[in-house]
Write an enzyme that holds these catalytic residues in place. Structure first.
Site, PDB file in Angstrom:
ATOM      1  N   LEU A  99       0.860  -1.185   0.000  1.00  0.00           N
ATOM      2  CA  LEU A  99       0.000   0.000   0.000  1.00  0.00           C
ATOM      3  C   LEU A  99       0.891   1.227   0.000  1.00  0.00           C
ATOM      4  CD1 LEU A  99      -2.622  -0.997   2.733  1.00  0.00           C
ATOM      5  CD2 LEU A  99      -2.996  -0.909   0.262  1.00  0.00           C
ATOM      6  N   ASP A 100       0.468   2.295  -0.680  1.00  0.00           N
ATOM      7  CA  ASP A 100       1.298   3.494  -0.694  1.00  0.00           C
ATOM      8  C   ASP A 100       1.257   4.203   0.664  1.00  0.00           C
ATOM      9  OD1 ASP A 100      -0.736   5.620  -0.652  1.00  0.00           O
ATOM     10  OD2 ASP A 100      -1.207   5.042  -2.702  1.00  0.00           O
ATOM     11  N   TYR A 101       2.121   5.176   0.811  1.00  0.00           N
ATOM     12  CA  TYR A 101       2.369   5.846   2.091  1.00  0.00           C
ATOM     13  C   TYR A 101       1.098   6.411   2.722  1.00  0.00           C
ATOM     14  CZ  TYR A 101       4.936   8.944   5.343  1.00  0.00           C
ATOM     15  OH  TYR A 101       5.429   9.581   6.454  1.00  0.00           O
TER      16      TYR A 101
END
Length: 228
Positions: A99-101
């Site tokens: 998952l992105d930040y």
């Protein structure tokens, strides 16, 4: 044992990815650059990016409800918090299905490198479901566009499963794993994503797991992933 299998069983990545690491010169055996297909003996010292790895005798599998501003990586030069930091374990763990930040939600964490291909490879067509909150109401034509696929970075996405939950809240499921894909899909249609949360990977769900909390997978869930 073949080197790529050794790397996979150490939890670093899948066998296919291990071969890529070997080709890139990132793997050494007894301080010598490794060669694809070589056999590993018990006394051999194998390193990936300079860090020694060993075959695990026990695999661990977790689900984490990842908070925002947490990285799905094993290191960060800026000292930001990592998803693996939340898990109390002595094993060297890795995240699968990144998952992105700024996206929160369900992430699988394990030391079983073979899980990577089961969760991530597009040919599995394993749907991941997200709840997206966007900056304005989704128009019907754009909902249909998402369902048929939109063009991002010159390539059309696979059809998504889309359902309205509210005026600005959308449930969307995709099986591809392109970088920041859902955010880019909405941006292509002229929307900003205010928040994004993954709630399901295949049949695995967050349930009542609170943000920042984690749990071990059940034996049935582990078998489900291995049999994908």
């Amino acid at each position: 044992m073949r080197l790529n299998k050794f790397i996979a069983e150490s939890g670093v990545c899948s066998r296919r990815k291990a071969d890529e690491l070997i080709k890139e010169g990132r793997v050494t055996v007894n301080k010598q650059e490794a060669i694809i297909g070589m056999e590993i003996k018990p006394e051999d010292v194998v390193r990936v990016d300079g860090e020694r790895i060993k075959v695990n005798t026990k695999f661990e599998y977790y689900i984490l409800n990842k908070p925002k501003r947490v990285l799905c990586s094993n290191e960060d030069k800026f000292g930001r918090r990592l998803a693996i930091d939340y898990i109390k374990s002595k094993k060297r763990l890795f995240t699968y299905g990144r998952l992105d930040y700024m996206t929160e939600g369900l992430i699988i964490i394990s030391n079983d490198g073979e899980i990577y291909n089961h969760v991530m490879h597009p040919r599995k067509k394993l749907y991941k479901s997200y709840i997206a909150k966007i900056n304005r109401e989704l128009e019907e034509k754009d909902l249909e566009a998402l369902q048929h696929g939109v063009v991002i970075e010159g390539k059309r996405t696979a059809p998504a499963k889309v359902k309205r939950l509210g005026k600005r809240e959308i449930r969307i499921a995709i099986f591809e794993g392109r970088n920041r894909q859902i955010r880019k899909m909405f941006e292509t249609l002229g929307y900003n994503v205010d928040s994004l949360k993954r709630v399901k990977i295949g049949e695995l769900t967050l349930g009542h797991l609170q943000v920042g909390d984690y749990r071990e997978l059940t034996q049935e869930e582990v078998e489900y992933l291995k049999n994908l």
